[in-house]
Design an enzyme around this catalytic site. Structure first.
Site, PDB file in Angstrom:
ATOM      1  N   CYS A 103     -65.419 -38.232  18.816  1.00 32.59           N
ATOM      2  CA  CYS A 103     -65.958 -36.820  19.029  1.00 32.59           C
ATOM      3  C   CYS A 103     -65.408 -36.238  20.079  1.00 32.59           C
ATOM      4  O   CYS A 103     -65.748 -36.757  21.090  1.00 32.59           O
ATOM      5  CB  CYS A 103     -67.413 -36.813  18.819  1.00 32.59           C
ATOM      6  SG  CYS A 103     -68.242 -35.143  18.827  1.00 32.59           S
ATOM      7  N   CYS A 106     -68.393 -33.876  21.926  1.00 36.36           N
ATOM      8  CA  CYS A 106     -69.634 -34.345  22.534  1.00 36.36           C
ATOM      9  C   CYS A 106     -69.591 -35.768  22.253  1.00 36.36           C
ATOM     10  O   CYS A 106     -68.976 -36.618  22.512  1.00 36.36           O
ATOM     11  CB  CYS A 106     -70.803 -33.448  22.075  1.00 36.36           C
ATOM     12  SG  CYS A 106     -70.676 -33.203  20.418  1.00 36.36           S
ATOM     13  N   SER A 107     -70.661 -36.088  21.281  1.00 30.77           N
ATOM     14  CA  SER A 107     -70.764 -37.614  20.761  1.00 30.77           C
ATOM     15  C   SER A 107     -71.334 -37.612  19.560  1.00 30.77           C
ATOM     16  O   SER A 107     -72.293 -38.321  19.214  1.00 30.77           O
ATOM     17  CB  SER A 107     -71.653 -38.212  21.944  1.00 30.77           C
ATOM     18  OG  SER A 107     -73.061 -37.484  22.076  1.00 30.77           O
ATOM     19  N   CYS A 108     -70.952 -36.908  18.549  1.00 30.51           N
ATOM     20  CA  CYS A 108     -71.310 -36.856  17.105  1.00 30.51           C
ATOM     21  C   CYS A 108     -70.923 -38.246  16.695  1.00 30.51           C
ATOM     22  O   CYS A 108     -69.980 -38.815  16.631  1.00 30.51           O
ATOM     23  CB  CYS A 108     -70.559 -35.822  16.321  1.00 30.51           C
ATOM     24  SG  CYS A 108     -70.986 -34.003  16.713  1.00 30.51           S
TER      25      CYS A 108
END
Length: 203
Positions: A103, A106-108
């Site tokens: 991602c 961000c950090s999906c």
């Protein structure tokens, strides 16, 4: 003279840290307990769900077809659904294609199947480098991809999350579905690793 500065943590992160510090000071929790909980969420509970999905696909050709056609629905068949997993696409590794997920913004991450994202998945280094030099990044994970194998990088986002379906390891014929699930690693479902060798697995 210019100076580089570390970006301060977000407000939620600061609040969580303050609560953790207070609870530690009052003896309500221990660092060991916190580390154990994180390890359970990152490596044990969450990834077990994804491992069951992979093992079912390895043993059930019809389920595999449904999984690749509609990941969300097929994963839900096994009871894994909810927030951060509403729209799932499953990417199949083959002898000619290796998939890896990231991602970049961000950090999906697919929580229902993989649990909490590992720290390195959220790092700016991984998020920026894997799209530019995926083979080098994978080699740093100990994964060497042959030149004839195409590496495809998939960028998760709030609308779409990915799960890699790794290739079934050689020598795993005859193993039960549960035993096969035990071979599936979290990193193999992100694309930065491979399933474990079946040596020593219980049939």
């Amino acid at each position: 003279m210019s100076h580089s500065h570390t970006k301060p943590p977000s407000d939620p992160a600061l609040r969580i840290k303050a609560i953790e510090t207070l609870m530690l000071e009052k003896g309500l929790i221990s660092l060991e307990a916190v580390d154990e909980f994180i390890d359970i969420c990152e490596n044990r509970i969450g990834p077990r769900n994804g491992a069951k999905v992979v093992a079912r696909a390895w043993t059930d050709a019809e389920y595999r077809k449904r999984l690749l056609a509609d990941g969300t629905a097929a994963i839900a068949e096994l009871g894994f659904q909810g927030g951060q997993g509403e729209h799932m696409v499953v990417l199949e590794n083959t002898p000619l294609v290796h998939n890896v997920t990231v991602c970049t913004l961000c950090s999906c991450y697919p929580w229902p199947t993989l649990g909490l994202p590992p720290v390195w998945y959220k790092s700016s280094a991984y998020r920026s480098r894997v799209v530019i030099e995926p083979r080098k990044v994978l080699s740093e994970f100990g994964l060497s991809i042959e030149d004839e194998v195409e590496v495809r990088v998939w960028d998760s986002n709030a609308e779409m999350r990915y799960l890699v379906l790794p290739m079934r390891p050689a020598g795993s014929d005859g193993l039960s579905e549960d035993a096969l699930a035990g071979l599936v690693t979290r990193d193999s479902m992100i694309g930065t690793g491979l399933p474990k060798s079946p040596q020593g697995a219980e049939p």
